[in-house]
Design an enzyme around this catalytic site. Structure first.
Site, PDB file in Angstrom:
ATOM      1  N   GLY B  29       6.307  36.821  15.937  1.00 48.79           N
ATOM      2  CA  GLY B  29       7.126  38.011  15.776  1.00 48.79           C
ATOM      3  C   GLY B  29       8.459  37.948  16.506  1.00 48.79           C
ATOM      4  N   SER B  30       8.843  36.805  17.046  1.00 51.26           N
ATOM      5  CA  SER B  30      10.106  36.722  17.776  1.00 51.26           C
ATOM      6  C   SER B  30      11.280  36.624  16.818  1.00 51.26           C
ATOM      7  CB  SER B  30      10.095  35.500  18.700  1.00 51.26           C
ATOM      8  OG  SER B  30       9.873  34.318  17.952  1.00 51.26           O
ATOM      9  N   LYS B 230      14.111  34.029  10.251  1.00 54.36           N
ATOM     10  CA  LYS B 230      14.894  34.843  11.184  1.00 54.36           C
ATOM     11  C   LYS B 230      16.142  34.056  11.572  1.00 54.36           C
ATOM     12  CE  LYS B 230      11.828  38.127  11.400  1.00 54.36           C
ATOM     13  NZ  LYS B 230      12.127  39.522  11.048  1.00 54.36           N
ATOM     14  N   ASP B 258      17.072  36.857   7.798  1.00 51.78           N
ATOM     15  CA  ASP B 258      16.897  38.189   8.413  1.00 51.78           C
ATOM     16  C   ASP B 258      17.519  38.174   9.805  1.00 51.78           C
ATOM     17  OD1 ASP B 258      16.022  40.554   9.514  1.00 51.78           O
ATOM     18  OD2 ASP B 258      13.886  40.218   9.122  1.00 51.78           O
ATOM     19  N   ASN B 260      17.920  40.961  11.763  1.00 56.72           N
ATOM     20  CA  ASN B 260      17.405  42.026  12.639  1.00 56.72           C
ATOM     21  C   ASN B 260      18.499  42.789  13.370  1.00 56.72           C
ATOM     22  OD1 ASN B 260      15.029  39.882  12.422  1.00 56.72           O
ATOM     23  ND2 ASN B 260      14.160  41.913  12.779  1.00 56.72           N
ATOM     24  N   GLU B 284      18.933  40.118   5.357  1.00 58.60           N
ATOM     25  CA  GLU B 284      18.226  41.358   5.703  1.00 58.60           C
ATOM     26  C   GLU B 284      18.740  41.878   7.045  1.00 58.60           C
ATOM     27  OE1 GLU B 284      14.049  40.964   5.141  1.00 58.60           O
ATOM     28  OE2 GLU B 284      13.534  42.370   6.734  1.00 58.60           O
ATOM     29  N   GLU B 311      13.667  48.582   6.979  1.00 58.71           N
ATOM     30  CA  GLU B 311      12.522  48.737   7.883  1.00 58.71           C
ATOM     31  C   GLU B 311      12.833  49.663   9.049  1.00 58.71           C
ATOM     32  OE1 GLU B 311      12.627  44.386   9.304  1.00 58.71           O
ATOM     33  OE2 GLU B 311      11.736  45.427  10.989  1.00 58.71           O
ATOM     34  N   ASP B 334       9.322  51.000   4.539  1.00 60.80           N
ATOM     35  CA  ASP B 334       8.319  50.715   5.558  1.00 60.80           C
ATOM     36  C   ASP B 334       7.358  51.896   5.520  1.00 60.80           C
ATOM     37  OD1 ASP B 334       7.988  49.145   8.520  1.00 60.80           O
ATOM     38  OD2 ASP B 334       7.216  51.193   8.414  1.00 60.80           O
ATOM     39  N   HIS B 361       8.988  46.139   3.551  1.00 63.49           N
ATOM     40  CA  HIS B 361       8.808  45.507   4.848  1.00 63.49           C
ATOM     41  C   HIS B 361       7.342  45.613   5.240  1.00 63.49           C
ATOM     42  CE1 HIS B 361       8.547  46.032   9.363  1.00 63.49           C
ATOM     43  NE2 HIS B 361       9.053  44.833   9.255  1.00 63.49           N
ATOM     44  N   GLU B 392       6.508  41.846   1.672  1.00 66.19           N
ATOM     45  CA  GLU B 392       6.457  40.915   2.797  1.00 66.19           C
ATOM     46  C   GLU B 392       5.005  40.704   3.234  1.00 66.19           C
ATOM     47  OE1 GLU B 392       8.775  42.131   6.203  1.00 66.19           O
ATOM     48  OE2 GLU B 392       8.804  40.065   6.980  1.00 66.19           O
TER      49      GLU B 392
END
Lengths: 453, 453
Positions: B29-30, B230, B258, B260, B284, B311, B334, B361, B392
C-alpha cells in the site's frame, strides 16, 4: 515537570476541552440550515515548561462548532497531540509553519480529509494556538506580529502546494513587499479609528419582526453601516422581513442577505431576484460551499447583487478555484475553519492577487476575537485598504474571553493585548465544559427531576 | 432485550470497533503520499431485536482509513448512534434514504463538514450498514437488490440537493428506466463471466524492480488486462519502473499510473509528459481531489493519456463539477468515502448522464468487497456496459471477510451471498481491534520487552 536549567523549553501538554453554550434556548444564531445551534468550542491549550520571560505563557486555540459533534472535534485535536508535545517552544514560535506542514503532511491523518472537515479544523485549532503563544511571547497582538514580519518569513509560512497555478511564492513576496509601503501610516489609522464592522444580530431567522425592527434600528444607532438578514426558509417571510429591515435602516445602510447554503442554482437565482427590490448588498452562501461552478452561475445571474461565501469553504484550494472561476465578489475568510493562520495567509494573498475584497465571517464562539487580527493584518500590510471591507460582528458570548472584542461606533477597536485574543476565562470553561461543567451538570439534574415528576 | 410479541423490531445497538492491520511492516500500500499505511477500518455493527425470519441478522459497515485517526472516525460513528438506535428495522430497510437524509440533515453535525471528511465518511459507514441489513433481509446480494429495484424507488433514495443543475429527478428516472432494458440478459452474463478487474498489486512504490517484474508477469498470467503503477516520488525511478513494467506486460495490456495527489498543475503535466512514451492508459489523482479546474487543465494538456480521479472526492457535488468542467475521462467511485450507497447512486447517475465510464477505486480493507456491488448494479441496470470499465483489485486482507471477493481470470465473480459483503470474521475483529485485540496487545508487550532489554 521542570526542565534542566539550560534545556530549551518545550510543549509539555496539549489539553482539550469540550465547551458548549446553550444558545439554542434563545434562538440566537438560528438560520435556514441551523435552526437550533448550541454554540460550542473544541478548545485546546498548549502548556510549556518555559522558565524564561515567557514562563507560564500558554497557547490557546479552538474549533467553533454548533453543538453535537463537538466531542468528535475534540477527539480529532487529541489525535494531533503526539505531533506537538515535546516540541521546542522556540522552534514552534519562530516557525509555526513547520508544525503546520507536519500536521497536514501526516499521511495517515491526511486520509481523513485530505485538508477538509473535522481533521483539518482540528489542525487549525492547534496551529492557531501556536500563533497565540508566539504572539504572547513577542508581546504583540497577532495582527501586529504579522504586520511587522518580514515578507520573506511570511512567505515561508505558506504551503503553496495546489495553488501555484494561481499564486507563486514570488508573486506572494511581491504582494507582501508592496503591502509594506505605507504600513506604518495605516497602523496608526487602525489604532485611531479601528476596522469597520457589520452586524448580523438583528437578522436571525427565529426573531420576530418586532425584535428585527428594534435591533436593526439599534444597529444604525450604534454606528454600523451594514446589517445582515438570514433568508432562505420561506420566501414570503423573507420579502416581509427585508421590507421591514430596509424601511428601518433606510436606503444608505447596506443590507446583506445570507441563505446558509439553502438553495440549488435555480432556486438561488429566483429567490435573490425576488428580493432584489430591497437592494441587498450581497447574497451570502447561496448554495453549497463546495460548488465553485454553481457560485459562478449564480453570480452571473444575480448581478448587481454581489455573491459572498467562505465561512464553510474547506481550504485554500477551493478558495483558489472560487477566485479563478469568477465565483465571488466578496471573500469571507473564517479564522477557525481552515488550517489556521498559515492557510489564511495563503487565502488573503490569493484574494489580494485577484483583487477581491475580504470581509471575514465571525460570530459563533470567539470567531470575532480571532478573525479581527487577520483582517487588520490584511489592511495594514497586504491589501492596504478598508474600502468595501467589513468584519462581521455578532454580540454573543464575548464575555467568556479574557480579551473580548471592543466595538466602538460600528468599528472593531484594534486589540493591543499580546496574543490572538483566543483565551477563554477559566470560570467559563469550568461552567460550560460538557457534560461535567457546573452549568451542564445542573441542567442534567433539572432534566432528571423533570422526568421523575 | 426481546420485544413484546407484535411490536415492530428495531435497531437495539450500534456497536463500533477500531480495527487496524499492521500493513506498514511490509510496505503494502505504499505510494507517493502514503509511505507507511496501516490499513484500518472504523467498523460498525447494527444489531436488532427482530424475532421474525430476519432474527439474528446484523447490518455491517465501515470506513476505511490508513491507521492514525481511525479512533477519530470511530468517535464520529458513535456521534450518529442516537439517530439509529430505536429505529424500526422495516422502515430502515424499506427506505434507507430516510436515515441518510436525517444524518446529512443533522444541522449540528453538518457544521463539521458539510458533507465531507470524517463526519461524512461516518455517515457512509452507517448508511452502508443499513444497506447490508436490507440486502440480507431481502436474501439478495446488494447488487441484485439494486438491479431489481423499481426506478421510482431508486430515485427516492437520492438527495438531489446541489445537483439539479446537472441531473434532475426526471432525468435520473429516465436513465434508470432505460437501464432496465436488457437487464435480465446482462444479469445472466454477469453471473456467467463476472466483471473485469485490474490489479494494483505489482505497482506499490516501496517494491523492488524484481518484485514489480514478478508481480506484473503474474498479473498477466492471472488474466488481468490492466495493471497500475504508483508514481510521483522520483521521476527517474518512475521512468525506470514504467519501462520495466511495460516490457514485462507488452503493448496490449493497459498500464495506468497513479500519483496519489502528489503534484501541482505544472508538475503533473511535465511528469506525465515524461512518462508518455510508456503509453500510460490513465493518470490517476494527478493533483488535489478538490481541484476541479486543475484536473480540467491537466486533462487538456496530457491527452491522449486519460485523467482519472475519485477515491478522495468528498461528495456528489464535487463529482458533479468534475463532470461539468470536463475534468475526467474516468470516474472512480469509492464505496466508503462518500455518504454511502445513496450518494453513490447519485454519482453513478451523474456519470451515466455525462457518458463517463466508472472504474471503481478499491483495495484497502474491504473496499473491493463493497464496491463490486455498485459496479455490478451499474452494469446490469444503469450504464448497461462493461466497455472500458474495470474494478480495481488489490490482493490484501480479503481473508478477514466472511464473503471475500472471488477473482477468476482477471474478473470479479458476482457475489451471491445476501448482503453487501461487508461482514468481517469475528476472529479477525478479536485479533486486530486496536489497541486491545490479541495482535496489538502482544505487539505492545514485545515493544515493552524491547525497550526493557
Amino acid at each position: 515537570m521542570s526542565p534542566t536549567p539550560g534545556t530549551p523549553s518545550c510543549v509539555t501538554a496539549v489539553d482539550t476541552y469540550d465547551i458548549r453554550f446553550p444558545t439554542s434556548r434563545e434562538l440566537d444564531g438560528s438560520d435556514a440550515m441551523n435552526p437550533d445551534p448550541d454554540y460550542s468550542a473544541a478548545y485546546v491549550v498548549l502548556r510549556t515548561d518555559a522558565t524564561d520571560a515567557s514562563a507560564g505563557l500558554e497557547g490557546h486555540g479552538f474549533t467553533f462548532t454548533i453543538g453535537r459533534g463537538n466531542d468528535v472535534q475534540v477527539a480529532a485535536i487529541d489525535a494531533l497531540r503526539s505531533h506537538v508535545v515535546g516540541r521546542s517552544v522556540d522552534e514552534l514560535c519562530d516557525d509555526p509553519g513547520s508544525l503546520f506542514r507536519d500536521l497536514i503532511g501526516d499521511s495517515q491523518l491526511r486520509w481523513l480529509g485530505p485538508e477538509k472537515g473535522v481533521m483539518h479544523m482540528a489542525i487549525g485549532a492547534v496551529v492557531n494556538a501556536v500563533w497565540d503563544l508566539a504572539a504572547k511571547r513577542a508581546h504583540k497582538p497577532l495582527w501586529q506580529l504579522l504586520a511587522d514580519a518580514e515578507p520573506e518569513w511570511l512567505v515561508r509560512q505558506i504551503d503553496f502546494r495546489y495553488i501555484t497555478d494561481a499564486l507563486t511564492p514570488g508573486e506572494a513576496l511581491e504582494l507582501l513587499r508592496r503591502g509594506k509601503e505605507g504600513a506604518e501610516g495605516r497602523k496608526a489609522q487602525l489604532l485611531a479609528r479601528g476596522y469597520p464592522g457589520y452586524t448580523t444580530s438583528p437578522g436571525w431567522l427565529g426573531y420576530s419582526d418586532e425584535k428585527l425592527t428594534r435591533l436593526a434600528a439599534q444597529a444604525v444607532a450604534d454606528g454600523f453601516r451594514q446589517i445582515k438578514l438570514k433568508v432562505g426558509a420561506d420566501l414570503a417571510d423573507d420579502v416581509r422581513r427585508c421590507r421591514v429591515a430596509r424601511s428601518v435602516v433606510g436606503p444608505d445602510i447596506r443590507m446583506a442577505i445570507d441563505a446558509n447554503q439553502r438553495w440549488n442554482v435555480d432556486e438561488a437565482i429566483q429567490w435573490v431576484t425576488a428580493l432584489a427590490e430591497f437592494e441587498p448588498y450581497w447574497i451570502e452562501e447561496p448554495t453549497s460551499p463546495d460548488d465553485v461552478l454553481a457560485h459562478a452561475a449564480i453570480r452571473k445571474a444575480v448581478a448587481p447583487v454581489k455573491v459572498a461565501t467562505g465561512e464553510h469553504v474547506q481550504n485554500r484550494i477551493v478558495f483558489k478555484q472560487l477566485l479563478q472561476a469568477g465565483s465571488l465578489d466578496v471573500l469571507q475568510i473564517d479564522a477557525a475553519r481552515v488550517g489556521g493562520v498559515n492557510e489564511n495567509l495563503a487565502i488573503l494573498l490569493l484574494a489580494a492577487k485577484f483583487g477581491v475584497p475580504v470581509c471575514p465571517h465571525a460570530g459563533g464562539v470567539g470567531l470575532c476575537e480571532l478573525v479581527q487580527h487577520l483582517a487588520m493584518f490584511d489592511y495594514v500590510a497586504l491589501s492596504g485598504t478598508i474600502e468595501n471591507r467589513v468584519i462581521e460582528y455578532v454580540d454573543h458570548l464575548h464575555e467568556h474571553f479574557l480579551d473580548p472584542v471592543v466595538i466602538r461606533e460600528g468599528h472593531y477597536t484594534a486589540p493591543t493585548a499580546p496574543g490572538f485574543s483566543a483565551t477563554m476565562r477559566p470560570e467559563s470553561i469550568a461552567e460550560y465544559t460538557f457534560p461535567g461543567g457546573t452549568f451542564w451538570a445542573a441542567d442534567l439534574e433539572t432534566q432528571k427531576k423533570g422526568h421523575a415528576a
